[in-house]
Design an enzyme around this catalytic site. Structure first.
Site, PDB file in Angstrom:
ATOM      1  N   CYS A 271      -5.562  -9.405   2.269  1.00  7.70           N
ATOM      2  CA  CYS A 271      -6.652  -8.484   2.616  1.00  7.70           C
ATOM      3  C   CYS A 271      -7.982  -9.172   2.887  1.00  7.70           C
ATOM      4  O   CYS A 271      -8.502  -9.083   3.995  1.00  7.70           O
ATOM      5  CB  CYS A 271      -6.821  -7.447   1.520  1.00  7.70           C
ATOM      6  SG  CYS A 271      -5.463  -6.288   1.485  1.00  7.70           S
TER       7      CYS A 271
ATOM      8  N   ASP B 267      10.198   3.440   6.269  1.00 12.58           N
ATOM      9  CA  ASP B 267       9.779   2.144   6.789  1.00 12.58           C
ATOM     10  C   ASP B 267      10.745   1.791   7.901  1.00 12.58           C
ATOM     11  O   ASP B 267      11.919   2.176   7.847  1.00 12.58           O
ATOM     12  CB  ASP B 267       9.861   1.091   5.667  1.00 12.58           C
ATOM     13  CG  ASP B 267       9.073  -0.164   6.004  1.00 12.58           C
ATOM     14  OD1 ASP B 267       8.007  -0.361   5.408  1.00 12.58           O
ATOM     15  OD2 ASP B 267       9.537  -0.946   6.867  1.00 12.58           O
TER      16      ASP B 267
ATOM     17  N   VAL C 140       0.837  -1.200   0.000  1.00 13.16           N
ATOM     18  CA  VAL C 140       0.000   0.000   0.000  1.00 13.16           C
ATOM     19  C   VAL C 140       0.874   1.253   0.000  1.00 13.16           C
ATOM     20  O   VAL C 140       0.657   2.178  -0.784  1.00 13.16           O
ATOM     21  CB  VAL C 140      -0.966  -0.016   1.210  1.00 13.16           C
ATOM     22  CG1 VAL C 140      -1.758   1.268   1.286  1.00 13.16           C
ATOM     23  CG2 VAL C 140      -1.902  -1.209   1.121  1.00 13.16           C
TER      24      VAL C 140
ATOM     25  N   ARG D  84       0.984 -14.798   0.596  1.00 13.20           N
ATOM     26  CA  ARG D  84       0.395 -14.704   1.938  1.00 13.20           C
ATOM     27  C   ARG D  84      -1.072 -15.147   1.887  1.00 13.20           C
ATOM     28  O   ARG D  84      -1.830 -14.713   1.045  1.00 13.20           O
ATOM     29  CB  ARG D  84       0.492 -13.264   2.463  1.00 13.20           C
ATOM     30  CG  ARG D  84       1.936 -12.860   2.741  1.00 13.20           C
ATOM     31  CD  ARG D  84       2.039 -11.409   3.142  1.00 13.20           C
ATOM     32  NE  ARG D  84       1.546 -10.521   2.110  1.00 13.20           N
ATOM     33  CZ  ARG D  84       1.398  -9.210   2.262  1.00 13.20           C
ATOM     34  NH1 ARG D  84       1.713  -8.655   3.414  1.00 13.20           N
ATOM     35  NH2 ARG D  84       0.950  -8.462   1.284  1.00 13.20           N
TER      36      ARG D  84
ATOM     37  N   ALA E 246     -16.051 -19.124  -9.353  1.00 10.35           N
ATOM     38  CA  ALA E 246     -15.929 -20.205  -8.369  1.00 10.35           C
ATOM     39  C   ALA E 246     -14.555 -20.843  -8.520  1.00 10.35           C
ATOM     40  O   ALA E 246     -13.939 -20.770  -9.573  1.00 10.35           O
ATOM     41  CB  ALA E 246     -17.024 -21.231  -8.628  1.00 10.35           C
TER      42      ALA E 246
HETATM   43  C1  UDX Z   1      -8.562  -7.030  -2.331  1.00 13.83           C
HETATM   44  C2  UDX Z   1      -9.653  -6.030  -2.760  1.00 13.83           C
HETATM   45  O1  UDX Z   1     -10.155  -6.400  -4.041  1.00 13.83           O
HETATM   46  C3  UDX Z   1      -9.098  -4.624  -2.759  1.00 13.83           C
HETATM   47  O2  UDX Z   1     -10.114  -3.702  -3.082  1.00 13.83           O
HETATM   48  C4  UDX Z   1      -8.550  -4.336  -1.360  1.00 13.83           C
HETATM   49  O3  UDX Z   1      -8.132  -3.070  -1.200  1.00 13.83           O
HETATM   50  C5  UDX Z   1      -7.457  -5.338  -1.023  1.00 13.83           C
HETATM   51  O4  UDX Z   1      -8.035  -6.646  -1.088  1.00 13.83           O
HETATM   52  P1  UDX Z   1      -6.517  -8.273  -3.469  1.00 13.83           P
HETATM   53  O5  UDX Z   1      -6.194  -8.847  -2.138  1.00 13.83           O
HETATM   54  O6  UDX Z   1      -5.408  -7.737  -4.299  1.00 13.83           O
HETATM   55  O7  UDX Z   1      -7.580  -7.065  -3.338  1.00 13.83           O
HETATM   56  O8  UDX Z   1      -7.229  -9.443  -4.282  1.00 13.83           O
HETATM   57  P2  UDX Z   1      -8.573  -9.624  -5.103  1.00 13.83           P
HETATM   58  O9  UDX Z   1      -8.361  -9.311  -6.531  1.00 13.83           O
HETATM   59  O10 UDX Z   1      -9.689  -8.956  -4.432  1.00 13.83           O
HETATM   60  O11 UDX Z   1      -8.739 -11.220  -4.968  1.00 13.83           O
HETATM   61  C6  UDX Z   1      -8.852 -11.818  -3.677  1.00 13.83           C
HETATM   62  C7  UDX Z   1      -8.953 -13.306  -3.758  1.00 13.83           C
HETATM   63  O12 UDX Z   1     -10.215 -13.698  -4.268  1.00 13.83           O
HETATM   64  C8  UDX Z   1      -7.917 -14.010  -4.638  1.00 13.83           C
HETATM   65  O13 UDX Z   1      -7.440 -15.153  -3.951  1.00 13.83           O
HETATM   66  C9  UDX Z   1      -8.684 -14.411  -5.873  1.00 13.83           C
HETATM   67  O14 UDX Z   1      -8.154 -15.547  -6.496  1.00 13.83           O
HETATM   68  C10 UDX Z   1     -10.059 -14.685  -5.275  1.00 13.83           C
HETATM   69  N1  UDX Z   1     -11.176 -14.513  -6.226  1.00 13.83           N
HETATM   70  C11 UDX Z   1     -11.439 -13.293  -6.771  1.00 13.83           C
HETATM   71  C12 UDX Z   1     -12.004 -15.602  -6.506  1.00 13.83           C
HETATM   72  O15 UDX Z   1     -11.802 -16.716  -5.989  1.00 13.83           O
HETATM   73  N2  UDX Z   1     -13.061 -15.413  -7.338  1.00 13.83           N
HETATM   74  C13 UDX Z   1     -13.341 -14.206  -7.917  1.00 13.83           C
HETATM   75  O16 UDX Z   1     -14.337 -14.114  -8.651  1.00 13.83           O
HETATM   76  C14 UDX Z   1     -12.498 -13.107  -7.618  1.00 13.83           C
END
Ligand code: UDX
Length: 451
Positions: free
Chosen positions: A280, A30, A11, A347, A272
């Site tokens: 996050c 940092d 971030v 992670r 799915a």
């Molecule tokens: C997320 C949020 O989207 C973002 O707005 C926030 O600020 C930080 O957390 P991120 O952790 O980068 O972002 O990942 P994201 O793209 O949201 O995907 C999260 C997880 O969901 C991944 O493991 C992805 O594989 C899974 N996922 C996502 C699914 O299993 N199915 C989907 O349809 C979408």
């Protein structure tokens, strides 16, 4: 504006780099001196598409500086963005000790008025505590502090683009001056007045500018948790639908495509598969459930979302068992280690959780990932990391697709078929076409689609 960024993780680096890109003067610090040394040497401690270019350019132009000295960083900015980690505690709540530490640092070291902006994801009411901490620790210096919440919605892999082209910018404030300062900071993004590293030299696409949403601090904090938890809820809903589709002989992709075309629902986050991971979504969901409980609200809906997500690994393991019967001693290839495509982040990766289950069953796991191999080596040292998907597949008795990297779709699957002892694939991200895999001679299972 002169801005300090405290915390040089995902971030902090994206925020610092992009704020410099849109014209501000940034000092980013940092408490990990090694990380700052790496950044000063021109290397990035993370893989994030486009960020290297943004950081190299803004450093060269003198608008982005790194400092291992947090006191210098506090002195440098009129606004200070807090981008430190808020990792999960054993009870599911967020560990806010880094925020407290930064509050103390700012209060002790500030000699001029500061706008202190919470960028890290924090539970609602943290802003109030932050204000109190700044007042208590800073009571001798009498410096004026304003506090604001400005949650990030950055997705790893597209974080730079998300920062520069957001759907909305949420600012939680309790006074007009803070709002004005934040508006000034984000003006280039709101007015699209910056050289976009993605679309240059062409102009950015003609889409509506981001919405500017001014809320209370408590609401802004709640918006962040509410958004991420809703995304998690959509994924778990799709995963349950997938289980049902499997039982009823329907195809989940046909179902979610049609469901998502209803503009009231929306098509994203309905894929799915192996479930959601990353630093996050799982932690924010947990922290939100914890916050609700602490506030006397039983948000059992979200507890179910978590439970469904944890069950995805078992669901895939059962599919592997169907093809292999016994897993002990058998070579299994896993394609994908990152928690999602286009990142090297492992992670809370479902791929890693899956591998740990396979190892517990006694399987002999080899894995490949285009970007995350190095980071995975530290987390699952017992796994052989292969140099290519073909090497991972050699003499394997099963192959599992665990991360949705697009390039896995374009592999030479005939070559993989010929390399495997038992051409058996579990596609836990529904990347490939069942009929095509069958035609190549694979025994092929996916999620929520006819086998
Ligand atoms: C997320 C949020 O989207 C973002 O707005 C926030 O600020 C930080 O957390 P991120 O952790 O980068 O972002 O990942 P994201 O793209 O949201 O995907 C999260 C997880 O969901 C991944 O493991 C992805 O594989 C899974 N996922 C996502 C699914 O299993 N199915 C989907 O349809 C979408």
């Amino acid at each position: 504006m002169k801005i300090s960024v405290i915390g040089a993780g995902y971030v902090g680096l994206v925020t610092g780099g992009c704020l410099a890109e849109i014209g501000h003067e940034i000092v980013c610090t940092d408490n990990d001196a090694e990380k700052i040394a790496t950044l000063e040497a021109g290397r990035l401690p993370i893989y994030e598409p486009g960020l290297d270019g943004v950081i190299a350019k803004t450093r060269k132009q003198g608008r982005l500086k790194f400092s291992a000295n947090p006191v210098d960083a506090v002195a440098a900015g009129d606004a200070i963005f807090i981008c430190v980690g808020t990792p999960p505690l054993p009870n599911g709540g967020a560990d806010l000790s880094a925020i407290d530490h930064v509050a103390r640092l700012i209060a002790n070291e500030a000699r001029s008025p500061k706008l202190v902006v919470e960028k890290s994801t924090v539970p609602a009411q943290t802003g109030q505590e932050l204000k109190r901490a700044l007042a208590v620790y800073g009571r001798k210096s009498k410096v004026e502090f304003r506090v604001a919440s400005n949650p990030e919605f950055l997705r790893e892999g597209t974080a730079v683009e998300d920062f520069l082209h957001p759907d909305r910018i949420v600012v939680g404030v309790d006074d007009e001056v803070a709002e004005k300062q934040l508006h000034e900071i984000y003006r280039p993004v709101l007015e699209r007045k910056f050289n976009c590293p993605f679309h240059a030299p062409s102009p950015c696409p003609d889409v509506p500018p981001p919405a500017w949403l001014v809320t209370t601090i408590n609401s802004a904090e709640l918006i962040k948790h509410a958004s991420n938890s809703f995304l998690a809820l959509k994924i778990s809903y799709a995963n349950m639908l997938a289980d049902l589709a499997e039982r009823l002989g329907a195809d989940i992709q046909q179902v979610t495509r049609a469901v998502g075309m209803d503009s009231r629902i929306g098509g994203s986050f309905l894929n799915a598969g192996l479930g959601f991971g990353g630093f996050c979504l799982p932690k924010d969901l947990q922290a939100f459930v914890h916050l609700a409980e602490k506030s006397g609200v039983d948000f059992s809906l979200l507890k179910e979302v978590e439970k469904i997500n944890k069950g995805r690994i078992r669901h895939v393991i059962e599919k592997v068992r169907r093809g292999l019967w016994v897993m002990k001693g058998k070579p299994i290839a896993v394609l994908g280690l990152a928690f999602k495509a286009n990142t090297d982040d492992v992670r809370f990766s479902p791929a890693i959780d899956l591998i740990l289950e396979l190892l517990a069953e006694g399987a002999n796991v080899r894995a490949f990932d285009p970007e995350a191999s190095e980071k995975a080596r530290d987390v699952v040292p017992q796994v052989k990391i292969s140099e290519s998907p073909y090497a991972a597949a050699r003499e394997a008795e099963a192959l599992i697709i665990a991360t949705e990297w697009k390039q896995f779709r374009d592999l030479d699957w005939q070559r993989i078929h010929d390399a495997m002892t038992h051409p058996f694939v579990v596609d836990a991200r529904n990347l490939l076409s069942g009929p095509e895999m069958k035609q190549l001679g694979f025994e092929y299972y996916s999620i929520g689609r006819p086998d």
